[in-house]
Motif scaffolding. Structure first.
Motif, short mmCIF file in Angstrom:
data_model
loop_
_atom_site.label_atom_id
_atom_site.label_comp_id
_atom_site.label_asym_id
_atom_site.label_seq_id
_atom_site.Cartn_x
_atom_site.Cartn_y
_atom_site.Cartn_z
N LYS B 341 0.86 -1.19 0.00
CA LYS B 341 0.00 0.00 0.00
C LYS B 341 0.90 1.24 0.00
O LYS B 341 0.83 2.09 0.91
CB LYS B 341 -0.90 0.00 1.23
N GLN B 342 1.72 1.31 -1.03
CA GLN B 342 2.73 2.37 -1.06
C GLN B 342 2.11 3.76 -1.08
O GLN B 342 2.60 4.69 -0.45
CB GLN B 342 3.65 2.19 -2.29
N ASP B 343 1.00 3.92 -1.79
CA ASP B 343 0.36 5.25 -1.88
C ASP B 343 0.01 5.78 -0.50
O ASP B 343 0.18 6.96 -0.19
CB ASP B 343 -0.91 5.18 -2.72
N GLU B 344 -0.47 4.89 0.34
CA GLU B 344 -0.87 5.32 1.68
C GLU B 344 0.32 5.66 2.55
O GLU B 344 0.18 6.35 3.55
CB GLU B 344 -1.70 4.21 2.34
N LEU B 346 2.96 7.36 1.59
CA LEU B 346 3.66 8.58 1.19
C LEU B 346 3.48 9.76 2.16
O LEU B 346 4.47 10.41 2.52
CB LEU B 346 3.23 8.97 -0.23
N VAL B 369 8.29 3.71 -2.59
CA VAL B 369 6.95 4.22 -2.90
C VAL B 369 6.90 4.81 -4.30
O VAL B 369 6.00 4.51 -5.08
CB VAL B 369 6.55 5.29 -1.84
N TYR B 370 7.88 5.61 -4.62
CA TYR B 370 7.89 6.24 -5.94
C TYR B 370 8.01 5.20 -7.05
O TYR B 370 7.40 5.31 -8.11
CB TYR B 370 9.02 7.26 -6.05
N GLN B 373 4.80 3.77 -7.70
CA GLN B 373 3.91 4.71 -8.39
C GLN B 373 4.36 4.97 -9.83
O GLN B 373 3.76 5.78 -10.53
CB GLN B 373 3.88 6.04 -7.62
#
Lengths: 622, 412
Positions: B341-344, B346, B369-370, B373
């Motif tokens: 859940k990388q977006d969360e 950030l 994370v990037y 994305q």
């Protein structure tokens, strides 16, 4: 220390420390938490047992299943030789490392021979006993081997570590570079079954703790250069123990139990790059090239390999308990350190690992070499997927490698297509370093079984179950492992150098369901003669595969220099393109399968060999 | 005529006194000596007897002393003043000048002796009094120095040197409470004085030590005493001893917040994650609002490779309770990354990066994370930063280790 013990005196010093410590907080403490208290770099995992409550590393066998390997150590003659490393108690780290193994055709008879490095005993060091000898097993072509090390002059008789094979003087005969805790050996092949040690004359003897070397032509002048990683500084007269001067801090506990000290806490040894001068000598260009390892990481294994397909070998160094190195070859005699930027320095959790071995192979058949590093127990073995442009992602969990490998302390590793289905599988050899593990229920063991992972079309790996009585059920103290076709039958076998024991020779007895082809490459005037650095692209059926000629890797070992391809369901080879180290690209035709072809740069196929063919043995194509 | 000349001499004595710069670090004081003040306050009677003593010979000696001083020959100047005072033993300013010369030479015993004599003749000389206070302080005669320095500071609250000298003297007299206001006042004016910060820190440490010592005096077997003993053991990395003390405190007061927290911390520091979790859970049962314990519980879960979702539950609560606990935010990001859940992750990472821009792990996670994305350039940038910070940290640790081994190797 308690307040009531002294009338404030002892409390005073302690209070100062306590109050200063109170002020210290933040990320440093959090990051360090997994490194204190004597856990491995991966932390601590719950033990895994088999149905008989054995640690899974020494158990988990199945009654039936496909048999991939058979242990032929005894019948082959290898079991007559024994590796030695200090004492069984392993009081000092130097006794725990073990040794590498090389596969080479030292007499150019078309059959792989085996060189096994040996360690040392303290009795031998003090002159009370003869030194343990290294072994050079000549392949008798009939499934047996004979140790000719003494006659060949390659017994080493020093505290050996690793070995790399390379024809450094381009005379067509493979030479050996053997690393030691002490002066190294450069055994020059005299073409007559004997070798001479030229290390001092060549300027590559060093005299420190050298580990897994690699040959490669980093400057593209057609001559093999040499890289030698360094482990720790070590003084036999003042070995690292609790309280000694050679240990910074007491890194001498594992899970709360006292063990040998290091490598953390010991002063590291730097790495060395030797440029081949072309006249039998080398020049140390480590600092100039930017690969001298200024921080003194604990280097264990190295490998020259072209990871970004620019035709220049880059450099990997697997470091123990410190970040790994990935150096990009800039093409001007220097390297750029992209260790962290590439993702190779650490694993996906951002942790440095206790890296013990390097394997490279194109497991996805996409033309890019991926990397598998072996690591300590309580830590997963790391599969770095090559995304191109020197960008790597740790896909260990996604690929199914991580969880099964956590309990194992692993060393030699290789990408091998054991079943010739065209997809490169993974073999890992393991064995612990602390004898104390056998007294505790930590889910691991001193002697451990090997691991074979079958590649499922480049998407995932499946563990091949260890069938009782077969090679995968051998519980051994493995260290170096070398992979190659010892019996010229198109199947990749494994030789393992076990610590304090005879070696293990696992013959590949997997079913003959697929075809194969192998290439022995000979470089031209502008390439190293043994073609180290060459890349072969082969298309057969729907698959395009890649194989590289490399020196070094695994754990301090050196593999069969021939390039092997399993062809899967294909019956013919569609195309073969070779990218020679000189830069020349050459396409060749392969008339048959199940052969070993000799290819000379610029001349195409000059010989083929079929061990199982009824029509003669050595057959020239032209 | 003679009186007028004597007054002139006295006046010129005062006006020709060098304002010596007595600045030194760690005890050197800036001492502007305004001797003219001495004469403003000088009683008439004294001036009269002093004037009587200003003979031509005394004048000549004064001139010689001045000339010697001008050429930097303090030894001769001292000699001349001593000769003067033999002829004019009531000339108070001369004592002060001589005292200053001795002070400049760091000959504090002679300075004190001479200044005492001058002040006996005329007690109402604040600058001489201050200099005598400095001299006593340098000689370690703190009891004598304190009242004089205090008077100097009262007379001139802006005299920084007097303030610092008084603060040091009070520290030596173990009157720490009284010393701190002077140190703080000095630091208000000179916040970059690291030595003063050092003194203030040591003073606070000593006050803390005294306070903690009182606990032991009151009841050495109290829960608090065991906790403090455990904390001291822990600070000295005597973890076994710390566990014993904390266990005693917990046994005596199992429901009291803090005991389990301390115990959990020892396990946490030594990588015993399961035990750490047990203790932190017990602590949270006693004190559900202890967000640090909750963060550490989650951290131990992550280190023990427990389910990231379980750790996330605790981390969400920790951040809710303590939004500025950055470690909890970073670990929450770590758990979210593990759960893909990388977006969360950030927002937490961006906050943490602002708070601690040089923490490598934050940049590593940001790269992760990037990458997820699809922001390859951003991921590369973060990896480069991560690489730089890690290399700097490694080099620093390696250098320290190398120094330590060198020192140990050379020790006898």
């Amino acid at each position: 220390m308690r307040i009531r013990d002294a009338a404030g005196g002892g409390f005073r010093a302690g209070a100062v420390l306590f109050l200063i410590a109170l002020a210290a907080c933040g990320f440093a403490q959090e990051q360090m938490s997994s490194q204190q208290g004597g856990a491995s770099t991966g932390g601590v995992y719950a033990p895994v047992h088999d149905a008989e409550h054995r640690p899974i590393t020494a158990g988990g066998f199945v009654e039936r299943g496909p048999v991939a390997f058979k242990d032929v150590s005894v019948v082959s003659g290898l079991a007559a030789w024994r590796n030695e490393g200090g004492t069984p108690a392993k009081a000092y780290i130097v006794e725990s490392l073990g040794n590498g193994v090389a596969l080479l055709d030292y007499d150019n008879d078309g059959w792989l021979d085996i060189y096994l490095v040996n360690g040392m005993t303290y009795d031998a060091m003090s002159g009370k006993a003869p030194a343990p000898h290294a072994a050079l097993f000549h392949n008798n072509h009939d499934g047996t081997f004979t140790n000719v090390a003494a006659q060949a002059g390659v017994t080493n008789d020093r505290w050996g570590v690793g070995v790399a094979v390379g024809d450094y003087d381009n005379d067509g005969w493979p030479d050996l570079y053997v690393t030691n805790v002490g002066k190294n050996r450069l055994y020059h092949n005299n073409h007559d079954g004997t070798f001479n040690d030229m290390a001092e004359k060549a300027g590559v003897a060093l005299g420190t703790w050298s580990t897994g070397p690699t040959f490669g032509d980093y400057d593209g002048d057609g001559r093999l250069d040499l890289f030698v990683p360094g482990y720790t500084q070590y003084d036999f007269a003042n070995p690292p123990a609790v309280g000694s001067n050679s240990v910074v801090s007491n890194n001498c506990k594992y899970r709360g139990v006292s063990v040998f000290c290091g490598p953390r806490g010991l002063r590291g040894e730097h790495d060395h790059l030797f440029r081949n001068n072309g006249d039998g000598t080398f020049t140390d260009v480590s600092a100039k090239a930017g690969v001298a390892d200024a921080p003194g990481y604990y280097g264990l294994v190295s490998l020259f390999v072209d990871l970004n397909d620019d035709g220049r070998p880059d450099l990997l160094v697997a470091d123990d308990s410190t970040p790994n190195y990935l150096y990009r070859n800039k093409g001007d005699g220097t390297f750029e350190d992209l260790s962290f930027e590439s993702g190779y320095a650490v694993n996906r959790d951002g942790r440095e690992t206790a890296s013990m071995g390097i394997a490279v192979g194109d497991y996805q058949n996409n033309g890019r070499l991926d990397i598998l590093n072996t690591t300590f127990s309580d830590d997963y073995k790391v599969l770095y997927q090559n995304n191109g442009d020197l960008d790597f992602t740790d896909v260990s969990y996604d690929a199914g490698i991580a969880t099964p490998t956590i309990p194992f302390l692993s060393w030699g590793d290789g990408f091998i297509d054991y079943d010739n289905d065209g997809w490169k599988d993974i073999f890992i050899a393991s064995g612990h370093v602390y004898p104390q593990v056998d007294q505790h229920d930590w889910g691991t063991s001193m002697a451990e079984r090997p691991l074979l992972f079958r590649n499922i079309h480049g998407q995932k790996f499946e563990l091949v179950p260890p069938v009782k009585g077969t090679g995968l059920a051998d519980v051994i103290l493995a260290r170096g492992a070398a992979f190659g076709d010892l019996f010229n039958d198109g199947k990749i076998d494994v030789v393992i150098n076990n610590l304090d024991a005879p070696p293990t020779l696992l013959r590949n007895v997997s079913e003959d369901r697929h075809h194969w082809v192998e290439f022995k490459l000979i470089g031209g005037a502008k390439s190293p003669h043994d073609a180290i650095g060459a890349v072969v692209f082969l298309s057969a059926g729907s698959m395009k595969q890649r194989g590289d000629v490399l020196s070094g890797g695994s754990f301090a070992s050196s593999n069969d220099p021939r390039v092997h391809f399993g062809l899967g369901d294909a019956m013919t080879v569609d195309s073969v393109e070779i990218r020679w180290p000189s830069g020349v690209r050459e396409k060749i035709s392969v008339p048959n399968v199940d052969r070993i072809y000799t290819v000379e740069e610029g001349k195409g196929v000059t010989a083929s060999f079929c061990a199982r063919c009824t029509v003669g043995k050595e057959a020239a194509v032209k | 005529m003679k009186r007028k000349t004597g007054r002139k001499i006295i006046m010129s004595l005062s006006m020709n006194i060098r304002f010596s710069n007595l600045f030194r670090t760690m005890g050197m004081l800036w001492l502007p000596v305004v001797l003219i003040l001495l004469f403003v306050t000088m009683p008439v009677a004294f001036a009269q007897s002093a004037e009587d003593e200003v003979t031509p010979q005394v004048q000549e000696l004064y001139a010689q002393a001045k000339a010697a001083q001008d050429r930097g020959d303090n030894a001769t100047a001292i000699q001349k003043y001593r000769a003067m005072l033999k002829l004019a033993p009531h000339l108070a300013p001369a004592y002060n000048n001589l005292g200053m010369l001795y002070f400049n030479q760091r000959d504090y015993p002679h300075a004190a002796q001479v200044l005492e004599q001058g002040l006996k003749l005329n007690p109402d000389m604040p600058t001489a009094s201050a200099m005598l206070g400095f001299s006593y302080a340098e000689m370690g005669e703190n009891e004598k120095a304190e009242p004089l320095l205090e008077a100097a500071v009262r007379a001139n609250p802006n005299d920084d040197n007097a303030q610092m000298a008084l603060a040091r003297t009070l520290i030596h007299l173990k009157r720490y409470d009284e010393a701190t206001p002077y140190l703080k006042s000095h630091l208000d004016k000179d916040p970059k004085d690291t030595q003063a910060w050092y003194l203030l820190g040591k003073t606070y440490l000593q006050l803390s030590e005294d306070a903690l010592g009182r606990i032991n005096e009151i009841d050495p077997n109290s829960v608090t005493a065991h906790i403090v003993a455990g904390e001291i053991d822990e600070s000295m990395k005597n973890y076994d001893g710390a566990l014993v003390e904390y266990k005693k405190a917990i046994d005596m007061a199992p429901k009291q917040p803090g005991g389990h927290d301390h115990m959990g911390n020892v396990f946490w520091e030594t990588g015993k994650w399961e035990s750490a979790q047990t203790e932190f859970k017990a602590e949270l049962a006693n004190d559900p609002n202890n967000c640090t314990a909750r963060w550490k519980l989650a951290n131990a879960m992550l280190e023990a490779n427990a389910l990231a979702q379980d750790a996330l539950t605790e981390l969400n609560r920790a951040v809710e309770q303590c939004p500025t606990l950055m470690q909890a935010r970073v670990d929450r990001a770590r758990a979210l990354v593990k759960l893909n859940k990388q977006d969360e992750a950030l927002p937490d990472l961006l906050l943490a990066e602002k708070d601690s821009p040089n923490e490598p792990s934050i940049h590593f996670l940001l790269a992760n994370v990037y990458r997820a994305q699809g922001k390859a350039a951003d991921a590369q940038r973060e990896l480069r930063t991560y690489g730089r910070l890690q290399r700097e940290a490694s080099e620093s640790v390696a250098a320290q280790a190398s120094d330590a081994i060198s020192i140990k190797s050379n020790a006898h």
